[in-house]
Design an enzyme around this catalytic site. Structure first.
Site, PDB file in Angstrom:
ATOM      1  N   GLU A 287      97.455 -16.904  52.310  1.00 53.61           N
ATOM      2  CA  GLU A 287      97.376 -15.778  51.225  1.00 53.61           C
ATOM      3  C   GLU A 287      98.005 -16.176  49.970  1.00 53.61           C
ATOM      4  O   GLU A 287      97.475 -15.545  48.893  1.00 53.61           O
ATOM      5  CB  GLU A 287      97.783 -14.414  51.822  1.00 53.61           C
ATOM      6  CG  GLU A 287      96.409 -13.822  52.452  1.00 53.61           C
ATOM      7  CD  GLU A 287      96.827 -12.118  52.788  1.00 53.61           C
ATOM      8  OE1 GLU A 287      96.080 -11.651  53.471  1.00 53.61           O
ATOM      9  OE2 GLU A 287      98.008 -11.656  52.589  1.00 53.61           O
ATOM     10  N   HIS A 308      96.053 -32.076  74.231  1.00 58.51           N
ATOM     11  CA  HIS A 308      95.095 -32.077  75.060  1.00 58.51           C
ATOM     12  C   HIS A 308      93.767 -31.425  74.475  1.00 58.51           C
ATOM     13  O   HIS A 308      92.852 -31.599  75.376  1.00 58.51           O
ATOM     14  CB  HIS A 308      95.302 -31.676  76.566  1.00 58.51           C
ATOM     15  CG  HIS A 308      96.536 -32.413  77.020  1.00 58.51           C
ATOM     16  ND1 HIS A 308      96.514 -33.400  77.832  1.00 58.51           N
ATOM     17  CD2 HIS A 308      97.983 -32.407  76.669  1.00 58.51           C
ATOM     18  CE1 HIS A 308      97.735 -33.888  78.369  1.00 58.51           C
ATOM     19  NE2 HIS A 308      98.606 -33.177  77.435  1.00 58.51           N
ATOM     20  N   LYS A 422      85.520  -6.717  52.523  1.00 57.29           N
ATOM     21  CA  LYS A 422      85.766  -4.960  52.373  1.00 57.29           C
ATOM     22  C   LYS A 422      84.510  -4.264  51.926  1.00 57.29           C
ATOM     23  O   LYS A 422      83.942  -3.505  52.189  1.00 57.29           O
ATOM     24  CB  LYS A 422      87.241  -4.541  52.061  1.00 57.29           C
ATOM     25  CG  LYS A 422      88.408  -5.009  52.871  1.00 57.29           C
ATOM     26  CD  LYS A 422      89.418  -4.325  52.549  1.00 57.29           C
ATOM     27  CE  LYS A 422      90.777  -4.998  52.920  1.00 57.29           C
ATOM     28  NZ  LYS A 422      91.936  -4.646  52.417  1.00 57.29           N
TER      29      LYS A 422
HETATM   30  O1  PA5 Z   1      99.626  -9.278  53.000  1.00 58.02           O
HETATM   31  C1  PA5 Z   1      99.074  -8.371  52.887  1.00 58.02           C
HETATM   32  O2  PA5 Z   1      99.067  -7.783  51.794  1.00 58.02           O
HETATM   33  C2  PA5 Z   1      97.765  -7.829  53.470  1.00 58.02           C
HETATM   34  O3  PA5 Z   1      97.655  -8.845  54.908  1.00 58.02           O
HETATM   35  C3  PA5 Z   1      98.177  -6.464  54.385  1.00 58.02           C
HETATM   36  O4  PA5 Z   1      99.407  -6.466  54.773  1.00 58.02           O
HETATM   37  C4  PA5 Z   1      97.092  -6.159  55.098  1.00 58.02           C
HETATM   38  O5  PA5 Z   1      95.670  -6.218  54.684  1.00 58.02           O
HETATM   39  C5  PA5 Z   1      97.353  -4.828  55.654  1.00 58.02           C
HETATM   40  O6  PA5 Z   1      97.365  -3.623  54.656  1.00 58.02           O
HETATM   41  P1  PA5 Z   1      98.211  -2.436  54.764  1.00 58.02           P
HETATM   42  O7  PA5 Z   1      99.390  -2.502  55.031  1.00 58.02           O
HETATM   43  O8  PA5 Z   1      97.748  -1.981  53.465  1.00 58.02           O
HETATM   44  O9  PA5 Z   1      97.134  -1.890  55.812  1.00 58.02           O
END
Ligand code: PA5
Length: 446
Positions: A287, A308, A422
């Site tokens: 990310e 393996h 989303k």
């Molecule tokens: O790193 C990030 O920002 C995302 O992976 C969020 O943690 C994830 O989408 C969950 O979001 P939230 O904590 O708002 O539910």
């Protein structure tokens, strides 16, 4: 202290590249420290470890104690950064068969809210039917669909099974200070809450209550975890020379390899306990760096298991990969290779040796074979799997990720790409407010 060995990667990098990139790494690290880099409104993680007070640790421990007293099972509902860190630390520390051990002194920790599988939710709620369970609802935005759906189900079930008053004692929310549905529900119901600071992004939040509360409930020493991270915060600061800063070295070498055509990094472990450290690391680096059509693809393997299955590809497939091995110095237990009278497998020569010695030779042998096969190899070693050393590892990866992302010239602290699915999902489901998008997407798929 965590060590990094880059000697088996250098032959794959143009001579002098590492030295040349030292200045870039230092500048990136300085920009993080001075708050002058892109994404500088999300740098709260930088000094989290040294900023955590004993009083704050005690507050988390007190809440953990309430849930430990009141619950035999605690469900941690969260996804992405609100999930992976806690699971990674707990699974690294806990008995591999924790779920199966009767007469436990610690509650069973289950994870949910990280998928939309109907079967998973059916089986979870069914399993919980005769359990004294509590829930930690973790969501920074407070509106994430996977978590919100799971929390709806669990809140209702907890209230029905344990009564509304007890449910209020055993449900905790970790969310934004003011915004979002999770905060509103917590205020209405009077749940104990913890805040996810505005300036800490999800994937950097394991050292906030997001990670610390579930880890404390599972029975682990969060003060030691924070201490390990604090020591690594000091070891990776800009007052350390770049050549002694493990985070800067890791960032430099992976960028140098990327520039030499190595587009995939495989994080390899030799203990199943580290599987979720790999999952957490994949999110952290994926990310943070995978944007603007750039970034190393982070993959992970569990060895020797995957030798393996994926071993052939790593040894002999397309040469666009490099490997980072996560090595643990000393296991926490001793098992010796047993004698066998018949010796049909021919393994009596190993009799009486530690199993870990065999594992370490598999590790070294594999490293050398992969290098021979054209796979650059980095080695990260920690002394043992305990709270202190995992704390070091967490902060090391976070700091290196910040430096590495800035060296790649991306903003390591945003994740604009996560929104695309989303938007489509809500359009397909006909969410109010998405009318235009719904029309367009239905056109597209008819
Ligand atoms: O790193 C990030 O920002 C995302 O992976 C969020 O943690 C994830 O989408 C969950 O979001 P939230 O904590 O708002 O539910």
């Amino acid at each position: 202290m965590l060590k990094i060995d880059i000697s088996k990667a250098l032959q794959f990098i143009p001579e002098g590249a590492v030295q040349k990139m030292g200045a870039d790494a230092h500048a990136a690290n300085k920009a993080l420290e001075d708050g002058t880099c892109p994404g500088n409104d999300f740098l709260g993680w930088m000094h989290l470890p040294s900023g955590i007070t004993p009083e704050f640790v005690a507050e988390i421990q007190a809440t953990a104690e309430t849930l430990r007293q009141e619950c035999d099972t605690v469900v941690v509902a969260g996804i992405g950064g609100s999930y992976l860190g806690a699971r990674a630390v707990i699974e690294a520390l806990q008995n591999s068969f924790a779920w199966l051990i009767a007469d436990k002194k610690n509650p069973t920790i289950l994870f949910a809210g990280n998928n939309i599988s109907e079967d998973y939710l059916y089986e979870l709620t069914n399993y919980l039917k005769d359990k004294k369970f509590g829930v930690i609802n973790i969501s920074k935005s407070g509106t994430t669909t996977e978590t919100a759906l799971t929390f709806r189900l669990l809140k209702k079930q907890c209230e029905e099974q344990r009564g509304v008053e007890t449910a209020r004692k055993v449900i905790v929310a970790i969310t934004d200070a003011v915004k979002g549905a999770a905060r509103q529900t917590a205020t209405k119901e009077g749940y104990k809450t913890f805040v996810i600071p505005d300036n800490v992004g999800g994937r950097f939040s394991v050292l906030t209550p997001v990670g610390l509360l579930p880890i404390a409930i599972a029975g682990y020493d969060i003060a030691q975890l924070v201490k390990g991270a604090t020591d690594m915060e000091a070891a990776t600061a800009t007052d350390q020379p770049v050549e002694e800063n493990p985070a800067a070295i890791y960032a430099i070498v992976r960028n140098a390899l990327y520039q030499s055509g190595k587009k995939i990094e495989i994080l390899a472990n030799y203990s199943p306990k580290l599987h979720f450290i790999g999952e957490w690391w994949k999110q952290l680096y994926g990310e943070s760096e995978g944007k603007d059509k750039k970034g190393i693809f982070p993959a992970a393997v569990d060895l020797t298991t995957d030798l393996h299955s994926m071993g052939q590809w790593i040894q002999d497939g397309e040469r666009t990969i490099f490997e980072t091995v996560l090595s643990i110095g000393e296991p926490n237990h001793t098992v010796l290779f047993p004698h066998d009278e018949e010796n049909l497998d021919g393994l009596n020569f190993l009799e009486g040796r530690r199993v870990d010695q065999v594992n370490k030779m598999a590790e070294l042998g594999t490293q050398l074979a992969h290098v021979d096969g054209g796979v650059p190899n980095l080695l990260l070693s920690i002394d043992r799997l305990d709270e202190y050393h995992i704390g070091q590892l967490i902060y090391f990866f976070e700091r290196a990720c910040g430096i590495s992302g800035l060296m790649l010239k991306v903003n390591p602290f945003d994740q604009p790409g996560v929104e695309a699915y989303k938007k489509n999902m809500f359009a397909l489901l006909g969410k109010p407010g998405y009318e235009e998008a719904t029309k367009a997407i239905r056109e597209r798929i008819k």
